[in-house]
Design a protein around this motif. Sequence first.
Motif, mmCIF file in Angstrom:
data_model
loop_
_atom_site.group_PDB
_atom_site.id
_atom_site.type_symbol
_atom_site.label_atom_id
_atom_site.label_comp_id
_atom_site.label_asym_id
_atom_site.label_seq_id
_atom_site.Cartn_x
_atom_site.Cartn_y
_atom_site.Cartn_z
ATOM 1 N N GLY A 423 -5.155 6.864 -6.492
ATOM 2 C CA GLY A 423 -4.178 6.138 -5.967
ATOM 3 C C GLY A 423 -4.626 4.971 -5.021
ATOM 4 O O GLY A 423 -4.217 3.815 -4.809
ATOM 5 N N GLN A 426 -5.737 2.205 -6.931
ATOM 6 C CA GLN A 426 -4.482 1.143 -7.156
ATOM 7 C C GLN A 426 -4.025 0.225 -6.142
ATOM 8 O O GLN A 426 -3.486 -0.786 -6.289
ATOM 9 C CB GLN A 426 -3.280 1.797 -7.711
ATOM 10 N N LEU A 432 -0.493 -0.890 -6.173
ATOM 11 C CA LEU A 432 0.464 -0.107 -5.386
ATOM 12 C C LEU A 432 0.287 -0.660 -4.017
ATOM 13 O O LEU A 432 -0.696 -1.103 -3.367
ATOM 14 C CB LEU A 432 0.139 1.544 -5.344
ATOM 15 N N GLN A 436 3.674 2.526 -0.878
ATOM 16 C CA GLN A 436 4.112 3.176 -2.227
ATOM 17 C C GLN A 436 2.952 4.300 -2.315
ATOM 18 O O GLN A 436 3.276 5.315 -2.790
ATOM 19 C CB GLN A 436 4.001 2.294 -3.162
ATOM 20 N N TYR A 437 1.810 4.107 -2.084
ATOM 21 C CA TYR A 437 0.696 4.892 -2.314
ATOM 22 C C TYR A 437 1.140 6.325 -1.361
ATOM 23 O O TYR A 437 0.877 7.699 -1.876
ATOM 24 C CB TYR A 437 -0.539 4.400 -2.028
ATOM 25 N N GLN A 440 3.976 8.234 -3.070
ATOM 26 C CA GLN A 440 3.521 9.219 -4.073
ATOM 27 C C GLN A 440 2.744 10.381 -3.907
ATOM 28 O O GLN A 440 2.910 11.413 -4.348
ATOM 29 C CB GLN A 440 2.889 8.413 -4.949
#
Length: 464
Positions: A423, A426, A432, A436-437, A440
């Motif tokens: 992640g 990203q 991301l 958002q990371y 998740q």
Amino acid sequence: MNRRRLLSRAGLIALGLTAPGLLAGCGSEDEPIVPGDNPQGKIDLWIDVQGDANQKYFTESVVGAFEKARPKIDVNATFYKGEDLRRLIQTSLQAKSGPDVVRGPSATQTIAWSRARILADLTPYSEKFGWESKLAKWALQAFTNDGKLYALPMRVDTMLLYYNKSLFAQHGWQTPTTRAELEAIAADAHGRGIVPFGSSNVDWKAAGEWLMTVFWNHYSGPEALHQALSGQISFSDPVFVEAVELVKSYFDKGWIAGGADKYFSVPSTEIGANFGKGSVAMVPQGNWFMSQVGQYFGAKAKNDNEWDWMPMPALRQEVKYPLFEIGIGGSLAINAASKNKDAAAEYLNWYYGDKAAALKRMADVPSTYNIPVDFADSDIPAAIDPRAGRVLTAVNRAVSTGDYGYVSWTWWPPKTDVFIYEGLEQVLTGKLTPAQYCQQLADQFKAEKAEGNIPALPARGPAK
């Protein structure tokens, strides 16, 4: 030893050990082990020790020393590269074959392995040999499931901030203890064309979790981490998001690796060479790097520079300094299918039970053999590299005072641990946002926590 390359990210998936059908189909509980009194015969050990010098040391000072102390037991040690060993172990354990002594996975993964019954219950041997009085309680708890011990900790891990001591002296930089002091050095170094922090995931894709371990412990803080890992707060909380934002800002400034592009493209050997010659100022790395960093400094590396390490500075005023995150780098266990469990247990007991021999290994090969045995500072051999000796005393002190945090590869569930570094990639590539990371991550953690794939956390405060 190649940290966690064995049975890490893909291990459980490749073995199918996360699939309920396979777990249910592994058969009934084995008969309880009753340790014998006169173990003898041959045991097989597969290990990922690399390099002629390291293999020679392991053969002579580990296997050879054991066979001299226990002449009735022969150890057949076979060396493999990490990737090869992982593949062979996966295949053999599933087929109920393979080595007697298993160089195994991280603590969170061991829980799933124990449920699949491919590791022997070591509790009878622990009771016979008194392992609870010889090894740190917090480390044994990490490998305990349903009251049974299934593995022993192979090495205590922590994160350090290595620095080019000669470069610091040249520019008048003092070792920082606060974020402001650290960022002042980073800005000065960057302005001089020096990369402040060397880092790369080219050779080890999970390197991102080292960074997040550092930033979550030294920005978010161990109390927040303990609450999140205990399910009291969420990993989506601002204190964790802000730590990710800080990591990204360092990348965006070119402070880490020279930027995200170089993090994804420059191999670790080049980072090390640049660190040695002074074009990289600092390297956030684990204590295991101590056995490798010397090759980049001194006459053999064609420079006159010297290295050292410091504790990571506090990145937020509310976080203590110094603080050392703790965890376990791999494990040693006994194959449930072994035909000579008693001899294998005798090897483990010698390896962990002979404190003088264990401390000698710690002194001979810095940070490679740092098992969590109980020792005083005065027990450390005088011949140890003082920099390696300081790691032993610093971690011991942190554990005894409660000034410790948590490494992700021990205390996070397996899938969540993988997402930490996948992640982060990203985030660094803009796919991301930090928020958002973290959301998740929180969702993945919540799902795995419900499955019970988390070891017992040491309570906040002094640990044993």
